[in-house]
Design an enzyme around this catalytic site. Structure first.
Site, PDB file in Angstrom:
ATOM      1  N   ALA A   1       0.822  -1.209   0.000  1.00 17.16           N
ATOM      2  CA  ALA A   1       0.000   0.000   0.000  1.00 17.16           C
ATOM      3  C   ALA A   1       0.856   1.260   0.000  1.00 17.16           C
ATOM      4  CB  ALA A   1      -0.931  -0.005   1.213  1.00 17.16           C
ATOM      5  N   TYR A   2       1.944   1.232   0.756  1.00 10.28           N
ATOM      6  CA  TYR A   2       2.802   2.418   0.896  1.00 10.28           C
ATOM      7  C   TYR A   2       3.480   2.792  -0.421  1.00 10.28           C
ATOM      8  CZ  TYR A   2       6.704   5.242   2.705  1.00 10.28           C
ATOM      9  OH  TYR A   2       7.617   6.234   2.950  1.00 10.28           O
ATOM     10  N   THR A   3       4.016   1.798  -1.128  1.00 13.43           N
ATOM     11  CA  THR A   3       4.765   2.060  -2.358  1.00 13.43           C
ATOM     12  C   THR A   3       3.910   2.753  -3.426  1.00 13.43           C
ATOM     13  OG1 THR A   3       6.330   0.275  -1.955  1.00 13.43           O
ATOM     14  CG2 THR A   3       6.067   0.989  -4.225  1.00 13.43           C
TER      15      THR A   3
ATOM     16  N   ALA B   1       1.220   4.483  -3.003  1.00 13.45           N
ATOM     17  CA  ALA B   1       0.802   5.794  -2.505  1.00 13.45           C
ATOM     18  C   ALA B   1       1.894   6.824  -2.738  1.00 13.45           C
ATOM     19  CB  ALA B   1       0.451   5.700  -1.020  1.00 13.45           C
ATOM     20  N   LYS B   2       3.144   6.448  -2.466  1.00 13.46           N
ATOM     21  CA  LYS B   2       4.260   7.367  -2.682  1.00 13.46           C
ATOM     22  C   LYS B   2       4.521   7.582  -4.170  1.00 13.46           C
ATOM     23  CE  LYS B   2       5.576   8.617   1.460  1.00 13.46           C
ATOM     24  NZ  LYS B   2       5.465  10.030   1.883  1.00 13.46           N
TER      25      LYS B   2
END
Length: 274
Positions: free
Chosen positions: A152-154, A156-157
């Site tokens: 999810a983080y990757t 989003a960034k």
């Protein structure tokens, strides 16, 4: 006079970690600051900046669009204008896909994309009114090249970095510069929380995975951000500033297994938004 004398900046997540380091570096260069964060308790960490008159604190959840007027109004009331926005607040979740809920993705997008959009949208008319300004979005190397974790983080960034470039193209005609900073592995409050009972051993163990042989310090990112916000960087926009001094291009810091106790039971973790 410092390179930011006469400038007014909003720094989100400004009470801890990289955000606080940005605030210290910018105040040293003469900027007046509005520092925001979700925790009033953390504001104690920036008390010297507040007491010196360099900063004021506003409690804010950057993911909520209706909370942005609080930061904008505080800056305008105290200083009459806004020149700079540092979108530093964010969150990280690292879980394997099978352990990740849709709520994790929603939270990562809110913390790392929605908050950045809302911040840029809130300051944009004020920067146009000033005939220009600077927006620095704190991103991550994982958004530029995936490490095989952070489902999810990757993304989003990555979306945040696209947003930065698009805004830079639109902002050019208004003399608004928009850039991303991709810090790499920086020893911040989040790493200390993850490191467990022996943070210094964890820190030392991470050093060999980095070309310079050591983990970066938050102050080093703060100095980069202060420079980007100054007129010395007046022709820099729409790009990702990599801290390649301390991160390999292969992202091995995040995927190379390390023996205990350096990463003791690397947790499936979800950090609070800064």
């Amino acid at each position: 006079m410092g390179t930011l004398s006469g400038k007014v900046a909003i720094v989100t997540g400004g009470t801890a970690g990289i955000g606080r380091a940005c605030a210290i570096a910018m105040a040293r260069e003469g900027a007046k600051l509005v520092l925001t964060g979700r925790s009033a308790e953390r504001a104690e960490k920036i008390k010297p900046l507040i007491d010196s008159g360099a900063a004021i604190y506003v409690q804010q959840d950057t993911t909520v669009e209706t909370e942005w007027p609080k930061a904008i109004d505080a800056a305008l009331k105290a200083h009459g204008k806004i020149d700079i926005l540092v979108n530093n607040a964010g969150a990280i979740a690292v879980k394997p896909l099978e352990a990740m809920a849709h709520a994790d993705l929603t939270r990562m997008l809110a913390a790392n994309l929605d908050s950045v959009f809302c911040g840029m949208r809130a300051v944009w008319p004020h920067l146009i009114r000033n005939n220009g300004g600077v927006i620095v979005n704190m991103s991550a190397l994982m958004g530029e090249r995936t490490a095989g974790i952070g489902m999810a983080y990757t993304p989003a960034k990555a979306a945040q970095q696209s947003l930065t470039k698009t805004a830079a193209l639109e902002g050019g005609r208004h003399n608004i510069r928009v850039v991303s900073v991709l810090p790499g592995l920086i020893w911040s409050d989040g790493w200390v929380r993850m490191a467990g009972a022996e943070p210094e051993k964890t820190k030392a163990g991470l050093g060999p995975t980095i070309p310079m042989g050591r983990v970066g310090e938050t102050s080093e990112i703060g100095e980069v951000v202060a420079w980007l916000c100054s007129d010395d960087a007046r022709y820099i926009t729409g790009i990702d500033i990599f801290d390649r001094r301390r991160q390999s291009s292969g992202m091995k810091t995040y995927v190379r297994p390390l023996p205990p106790p350096y990463l003791p039971d690397l947790p499936i973790f979800l950090t609070p938004a800064r």
